[in-house]
Structures are given as C-alpha cells and as structure tokens.
Design an enzyme around this catalytic site. Structure first.
Site, PDB file in Angstrom:
ATOM      1  N   LYS A  35       1.487  -1.367  -0.747  1.00  0.00           N
ATOM      2  CA  LYS A  35      -0.160  -0.185   0.025  1.00  0.00           C
ATOM      3  C   LYS A  35       0.928   1.519   0.276  1.00  0.00           C
ATOM      4  O   LYS A  35       0.660   2.730  -0.408  1.00  0.00           O
ATOM      5  CB  LYS A  35      -1.103  -0.047   1.184  1.00  0.00           C
TER       6      LYS A  35
HETATM    7  C1  LIG Z   1      -4.235  -4.016   2.018  1.00  0.00           C
HETATM    8  C2  LIG Z   1      -3.505  -5.889   1.810  1.00  0.00           C
HETATM    9  C3  LIG Z   1      -4.550  -7.202   1.067  1.00  0.00           C
HETATM   10  C4  LIG Z   1      -5.517  -7.126   0.404  1.00  0.00           C
HETATM   11  O1  LIG Z   1      -5.212  -5.422  -1.198  1.00  0.00           O
HETATM   12  P1  LIG Z   1      -6.786  -5.330  -1.398  1.00  0.00           P
HETATM   13  O2  LIG Z   1      -5.921  -3.887  -2.528  1.00  0.00           O
HETATM   14  O3  LIG Z   1      -8.021  -5.108  -0.814  1.00  0.00           O
HETATM   15  O4  LIG Z   1      -7.738  -6.604  -2.069  1.00  0.00           O
HETATM   16  C5  LIG Z   1      -3.756  -7.985   0.600  1.00  0.00           C
HETATM   17  N1  LIG Z   1      -2.151  -8.124   1.516  1.00  0.00           N
HETATM   18  C6  LIG Z   1      -1.497  -7.473   2.321  1.00  0.00           C
HETATM   19  C7  LIG Z   1      -0.200  -7.475   2.770  1.00  0.00           C
HETATM   20  C8  LIG Z   1      -2.060  -5.559   2.852  1.00  0.00           C
HETATM   21  O5  LIG Z   1      -1.753  -4.987   2.856  1.00  0.00           O
END
Ligand SMILES: *Cc1c(COP(=O)(O)O)cnc(C)c1O
Length: 435
Positions: free
Chosen positions: A111
């Site tokens: 993210k």
């Molecule tokens: C947020 C996150 C996800 C999920 O991603 P989405 O875009 O919400 O489907 C998967 N793995 C990790 C480590 C995350 O932080």
C-alpha cells in the site's frame, strides 16, 4: 479525465467529475465509487518495448491519461519519482512460479505506492489553500493505516485520522500507525474492520460534518487505487523474456489491487488470467461459484489485511467486464483458503524453496497453484503483499525461523503508541468536531 459515480452509470456519458474532485472527495455524493469515463489502451509499441523504459517512465505512461492536464507534467513526474523510491523485484520460487515482492517500501506492504502517490497529489491540490485543511479519514484492517500515516506524514494542509479495530492488527502494524505524531492521529475502535469502514462511510455522508473537508485514503480513492497498476507492468517488464503467457494471483481483501491489475490489462498489458485468492472471508469466491453476491461480516484470520466481508472494489471489477458474468468468469477466478491451509503452505514453500512467505503471500501462492494444475503452460506470479516481519509471531511460530528485522521496522519498535479509544459513531463525530 472525467470520472463518474458507479451509482449513476446511466449518466456515464455526462461524466464531469475531475481527477482533483474525485481525489479530494474520495467517494461520490451519491455514495458511489468513482470510475474513469474512458480507458484508452496504450501504444502497442510501448508495451512491446517495455524493457527499454525505467519504472518511472512506465508509471508516467500508465497514469497520465487518468490525471489529464490537472497536474503539470513536470510535477506528475516528480510525484512518481518520489512515490517509486524502492524496488519491485520478481523472485523465482519454483519452475514457472514467481513472487512479486511489493514490500520494499517504507512500511513494508504494497500500500505504500498508492498512499505515497495519493498524498502527493493531495499536497499538490492543496498547494495554495493555506487556511483550508483536508482531513483524510481512513479505516484499516492492518496495513493501510501504516502506509497512509507514513505517506501523508508532514503533508501540508492534510490531517490524517486512522480508525483501526482494537486487538485485530499485529503489534508492528499498530506501532506503524500510532507512533508518528504530527498530523497523524489513530483512533482505536472497539469492534472489527467492518465497523471502522462503516463509520468512515457514515462520516462522509453526514451533513453535520460537511465543514470538515473529509476525504478517504482507502482504495476507493482513485489516487490510491490507480497507481497499483504499476506493479503489473513492472512484473511484465521483468518476466516478458520468459516467453510464456502470464497469470497473476493476488491476495485480495477489498479487491483494489486485483482491480488495478485488470485495468492494466485493459490498457493492453498481456495478462492471460487473474486469480483473486482470499482467506475465509470468501464473499467473492462464493459469488463466482453461485452467482449470488451475499456479503458477510468479516472474520478474523492470520492474513488480517484481507479480513473484509464486503469488498468495496468488486463493483469496479464488474464494471470492467461490463457486468457480464460469463466474460468475468473467463478471465477471473477466485479461491478461498483457511488459516490452517495457509500455515501448511508457508511451511511447504519454506521447505521446498527456503523462501519465507507471509500469510497473505501464501494465500496468493495457493490460488496460483490451483490454477496452474489445470493450466500448466503459463508463468505464474503471486503478489507478496507484505514483508513477513509484519506478521512476526505467526511467521516465526509457523516456520520456526527468526526473521531479521529491517531498519524501517526497527525505527518504530521502541516508540510509544498513542491512540484515542472510541466505541461508536457518536464518539468519532465528537472527536472530529472537537479536535
Ligand atoms: C491491503 C492488503 C491486501 C488486500 O489488498 P486489496 O487491494 O484490499 O485487495 C493484501 N495483502 C496485504 C498485506 C495488504 O496489506
């Protein structure tokens, strides 16, 4: 570029929301998610020669149509440069299986890219609004909070308020979102992630809070969601020489990341198939099996960043397939796995390849393996969305290894957590009103 609300698709042709407005609002006034009114495929020559371009050049080509002329070229290029200040390697795990490591950024989860990009866009849009503070209100199931806190730290004119479910994020995740101070505040919610997300959604629509200039930094925000397309291009650049068709398995929670991959495919990136791998929060796998979409309250798992019962971005995926189930079903599969299966898989990957996968990556690996069983002639990539250190206890217990703690994490380990506790929406409202 104009955006429209997915709650108002019949008026797509009259789309008139600018990129700036979509970013600043986060969600449309009718509660719909914003969606670009047009998607223009990239030049085929660019994709065929992708290895000749730097990551920054690729990112600029990919994102520019979605920003339009609202950010000058030179500014957009420097936003991209600051966003992409780390690597995105593909690591070979087995024959035809690669891990795309998205965890080399400041908070060690994928993210970081979306959060850094969005923070800088918002910083640009606020450049001469000295008296007007925007408040980014965000719910986190684990990693969003840290990435948003780090991405927005010190950004002028932006206050960040993060809601997280008490006792349901890992210790390191909690440290990352409660120790920064400055313009970042953490609210610890007595509840689960869905409670946090519901409160955030309610706040956006609450007329009593319209003086607060609230915006969202969840993947519903186009400036967080769209830059995630970059990963798929970076992986393609590295694996193109394999000469086989590519498939991606994406560990999915709110389905923003995989939806960005499907957008990348719309832009012309050759991807044969997408696999959305989930934990027992299986709303989408159930939908693919039964054609009935019935969201459920989220359940806690060891892959907590995917503990989402009603994935916000699934509607964008359906839109990308013109709400045609058959078309979706051809290009997209979704499988769900238990914590027990996840742990066994982490052990198997470690035994076979001496690779330490975090629980999210392991879920992605399982989905990929399942697909490859029926479709062996492809190069498979699973997204390693977080560094194993973020789930230290589980990884160390499951694999009996000790994980070396990277510098980024050491820096927050000894800091003191600061948060306010809230129980319900009224508490949130009075916190926002009285800060
Ligand atoms: C947020 C996150 C996800 C999920 O991603 P989405 O875009 O919400 O489907 C998967 N793995 C990790 C480590 C995350 O932080």
């Amino acid at each position: 570029m104009n955006y429209y609300s997915l709650n108002d698709s019949q008026n797509k042709n009259k789309a008139n929301t600018s990129f700036e407005e979509a970013v600043v609002r986060g969600i449309a006034p009718d509660k719909g998610l914003y969606f670009p009114s047009e998607i223009t495929p990239l030049d085929k020559a660019f994709i065929d020669n992708i290895e000749k371009y730097s990551n920054e050049e690729i990112a600029y080509e990919v994102i520019k149509q979605f920003v339009g002329d609202e950010i000058p070229e030179s500014v957009l290029k420097s936003i991209i440069e600051e966003t992409l200040c780390f690597d995105f390697p593909t690591v070979k795990i087995e024959e035809d299986i690669y891990s795309l490591e998205l965890f080399h950024g400041p908070t060690m989860a994928f993210k970081d890219v979306g959060a850094r990009f969005m923070a800088r866009c918002l910083g640009y849009f606020n450049r001469d609004k000295n008296d007007k503070t925007v408040t980014v209100l965000v719910a986190t199931s684990g990693d969003t909070g840290g990435a948003v806190a780090s991405g927005f730290l010190g950004v002028k004119g932006v206050e960040v308020v993060i809601l997280y479910p008490s006792g349901k994020v890992s210790d390191i995740q909690e440290k990352q979102l409660t120790t920064l101070g400055q313009n970042i505040t953490a609210l610890k919610v007595d509840g689960v992630f869905d409670d946090c997300q519901d409160m955030v959604k309610t706040a956006f629509l609450d007329e009593n809070l319209s003086d607060q200039n609230l915006t969202s930094a969840n993947s519903i925000n186009v400036a967080r969601w769209l830059p995630q397309m970059f990963y798929f291009f970076f992986a393609y650049k590295q694996l193109k020489a394999q000469g086989k068709e590519l498939v991606f398995s994406v560990p999915s929670g709110n389905f923003g990341n995989i939806c960005a991959g499907i957008m990348a495919n719309k832009l012309g990136l050759p991807i044969k198939h997408f696999i959305a791998s989930t934990n027992i929060n299986d709303t989408v796998p159930r939908y693919m099996a039964t054609r009935k979409y019935s969201p459920m309250p989220s359940k806690q798992t060891i892959s907590n960043a995917m503990d989402v019962g009603n994935p916000s971005n699934f509607i964008r995926i359906q839109t990308l397939f013109d709400n045609d189930f058959e078309a979706l079903n051809k290009k997209f599969s979704s499988f769900s796995y238990t914590d027990e299966e996840t742990k066994i898989t982490m052990q198997e990957i470690y035994k076979k390849s001496a690779y330490v996968a975090d629980p999210h990556g392991a879920v992605g690996y399982m989905g990929l393996k399942k697909y490859q069983k029926e479709n062996p002639q492809v190069t498979g990539v699973f997204l390693e969305t977080a560094h194993p250190v973020k789930f230290l206890d589980i990884v160390e217990d499951t694999l009996s290894v000790s994980v070396e703690i990277p510098e980024q994490i050491k820096a927050v380990m000894d800091k003191k957590k600061e948060s306010h506790s809230i129980k319900n929406y009224d508490d949130l409202k009075s916190y926002l009103k009285n800060r």
